[in-house]
Design an enzyme around this catalytic site. Sequence first.
Site, PDB file in Angstrom:
ATOM      1  N   GLY A 101       0.814  -1.226   0.000  1.00 21.92           N
ATOM      2  CA  GLY A 101       0.000   0.000   0.000  1.00 21.92           C
ATOM      3  C   GLY A 101       0.841   1.268   0.000  1.00 21.92           C
ATOM      4  N   ASN A 102       2.011   1.217   0.649  1.00 20.59           N
ATOM      5  CA  ASN A 102       2.823   2.435   0.753  1.00 20.59           C
ATOM      6  C   ASN A 102       3.430   2.841  -0.588  1.00 20.59           C
ATOM      7  OD1 ASN A 102       4.625   0.197   0.857  1.00 20.59           O
ATOM      8  ND2 ASN A 102       6.203   1.491   1.740  1.00 20.59           N
ATOM      9  N   LYS A 154     -13.229 -10.542   4.680  1.00 21.09           N
ATOM     10  CA  LYS A 154     -12.611  -9.266   4.267  1.00 21.09           C
ATOM     11  C   LYS A 154     -13.654  -8.164   4.158  1.00 21.09           C
ATOM     12  CE  LYS A 154      -8.154  -9.821   2.928  1.00 21.09           C
ATOM     13  NZ  LYS A 154      -7.071  -8.889   3.216  1.00 21.09           N
ATOM     14  N   LYS A 208      -2.853 -10.251  -1.910  1.00 15.85           N
ATOM     15  CA  LYS A 208      -1.833  -9.969  -2.934  1.00 15.85           C
ATOM     16  C   LYS A 208      -0.503 -10.660  -2.628  1.00 15.85           C
ATOM     17  CE  LYS A 208       1.301  -6.605  -1.461  1.00 15.85           C
ATOM     18  NZ  LYS A 208       1.033  -6.658  -0.064  1.00 15.85           N
ATOM     19  N   LYS A 257       2.408 -12.186   4.517  1.00 17.37           N
ATOM     20  CA  LYS A 257       3.714 -12.024   3.852  1.00 17.37           C
ATOM     21  C   LYS A 257       4.643 -13.167   4.226  1.00 17.37           C
ATOM     22  CE  LYS A 257       3.321  -7.065   4.076  1.00 17.37           C
ATOM     23  NZ  LYS A 257       2.410  -6.995   2.931  1.00 17.37           N
TER      24      LYS A 257
HETATM   25  P1  ADP Z   1       1.214  -3.921   2.647  1.00 16.57           P
HETATM   26  O1  ADP Z   1       0.323  -2.850   2.135  1.00 16.57           O
HETATM   27  O2  ADP Z   1       2.634  -3.759   2.192  1.00 16.57           O
HETATM   28  O3  ADP Z   1       0.676  -5.310   2.433  1.00 16.57           O
HETATM   29  P2  ADP Z   1       0.553  -4.220   5.469  1.00 16.57           P
HETATM   30  O4  ADP Z   1       0.159  -3.043   6.300  1.00 16.57           O
HETATM   31  O5  ADP Z   1      -0.501  -5.194   5.072  1.00 16.57           O
HETATM   32  O6  ADP Z   1       1.344  -3.652   4.224  1.00 16.57           O
HETATM   33  O7  ADP Z   1       1.680  -5.055   6.246  1.00 16.57           O
HETATM   34  C1  ADP Z   1       2.894  -4.450   6.668  1.00 16.57           C
HETATM   35  C2  ADP Z   1       2.803  -4.004   8.121  1.00 16.57           C
HETATM   36  O8  ADP Z   1       2.761  -5.124   8.993  1.00 16.57           O
HETATM   37  C3  ADP Z   1       3.982  -3.233   8.632  1.00 16.57           C
HETATM   38  O9  ADP Z   1       3.938  -1.887   8.243  1.00 16.57           O
HETATM   39  C4  ADP Z   1       3.864  -3.407  10.164  1.00 16.57           C
HETATM   40  O10 ADP Z   1       3.190  -2.319  10.729  1.00 16.57           O
HETATM   41  C5  ADP Z   1       2.977  -4.634  10.313  1.00 16.57           C
HETATM   42  N1  ADP Z   1       3.520  -5.737  11.106  1.00 16.57           N
HETATM   43  C6  ADP Z   1       2.737  -6.594  11.818  1.00 16.57           C
HETATM   44  N2  ADP Z   1       3.463  -7.516  12.434  1.00 16.57           N
HETATM   45  C7  ADP Z   1       4.764  -7.268  12.123  1.00 16.57           C
HETATM   46  C8  ADP Z   1       6.003  -7.904  12.458  1.00 16.57           C
HETATM   47  N3  ADP Z   1       6.044  -8.973  13.243  1.00 16.57           N
HETATM   48  N4  ADP Z   1       7.147  -7.391  11.947  1.00 16.57           N
HETATM   49  C9  ADP Z   1       7.106  -6.299  11.137  1.00 16.57           C
HETATM   50  N5  ADP Z   1       5.973  -5.656  10.794  1.00 16.57           N
HETATM   51  C10 ADP Z   1       4.798  -6.131  11.265  1.00 16.57           C
HETATM   52 MG    MG Z   2      -1.137  -6.068   3.235  1.00 18.53          MG
END
Ligand code: ADP
Ligand code: MG
Length: 311
Positions: free
Chosen positions: A11-12, A127, A211, A273
Amino acid sequence: MKDKIVVALGGNALGKSPLEQLELVKLTAKPIVDLIAEGHEVILAHGNGPQVGMINLAMSTSSNSDAGTPEMPFPECGAMSQGYIGYHLQNAIREELLDRDMHIPVATVITQVIVDKNDPAFQNPTKPIGAFYSKEESDELIRNKGFHMIEDSGRGYRRVVPSPIPMDVAEKETVMALIEKNHVVISVGGGGIPVIQEGNKLVGVPAVIDKDFASSKLAEIVDADYLIILTAVEQVAINFGKPNEKWLSELSIEDCHQYIGENHFAPGSMLPKVKAAMKFAQSKPGRRALITSLEKAADGIAGKTGTLIKM
Ligand code: ADP
Ligand code: MG
């Protein structure tokens, strides 16, 4: 070493509105083109949460008003989001390539991702998408449209759709043919448009494919060496956000199992992820996955940062 890399953008990389996105993708294009300039083959995937939410909300608001536009089904909203996000990405990457005198074609493939109609997710939609409704409106949507609705943490009622597992990419031959020709391809945007197979038909279903999982599946299909998941954090942590937080530069499959069991990764953000990375890393010897931030992509692939997941 030159690698075939599937890069999944979070998303970023795209921001929250179309105009913000148009600016942000110029920055997003740089680390991607850095990888291409190093000689890697890059295939791009990306999320679409805010974008498809916005399209769905605008379309449903408009179709409910007097001057209304026709009803826009959810898979069509997903296709629209793939289209305009792909447009922004291919536009920005093309320009960044040309600025470095690299003449490499870039294109988006509107992608259908096949899901199993018997996926248990269809029995348990999770969702939330689109607008918040009152109890009365929610009941009406259940009656008239057969939507699944949930009460969303005191903020009102919201439609929920299933999040099935991706099985296959319908346009995989096209994607691979473009990769063969050294084109930069953008595919499985937003996890792909979820479709179920009925004979020769692919029928779009209201669902959201994660995704991260779709990118992992795409990486398997195109026989990538690397899956790079670019997000807002430079590394994966255990005890995330706690005083004893620990950032990890490497995760073995055993570590992943252990830390998942200990709930170190938040469902809906880091958990998919890590699971997507594990799945790809286990799919064939030599395959590796990296989770890092957009800004650190080059350092990550150089082994200087990020969290590497391998067998
Ligand atoms: P994206 O849009 O890239 O899928 P998400 O917000 O879904 O991003 O997932 C990334 C986020 O997950 C990070 O910004 C962080 O805040 C969060 N996060 C949750 N658990 C963890 C973890 N164990 N280590 C690192 N980040 C984490
Ligand atoms: Mg995500």
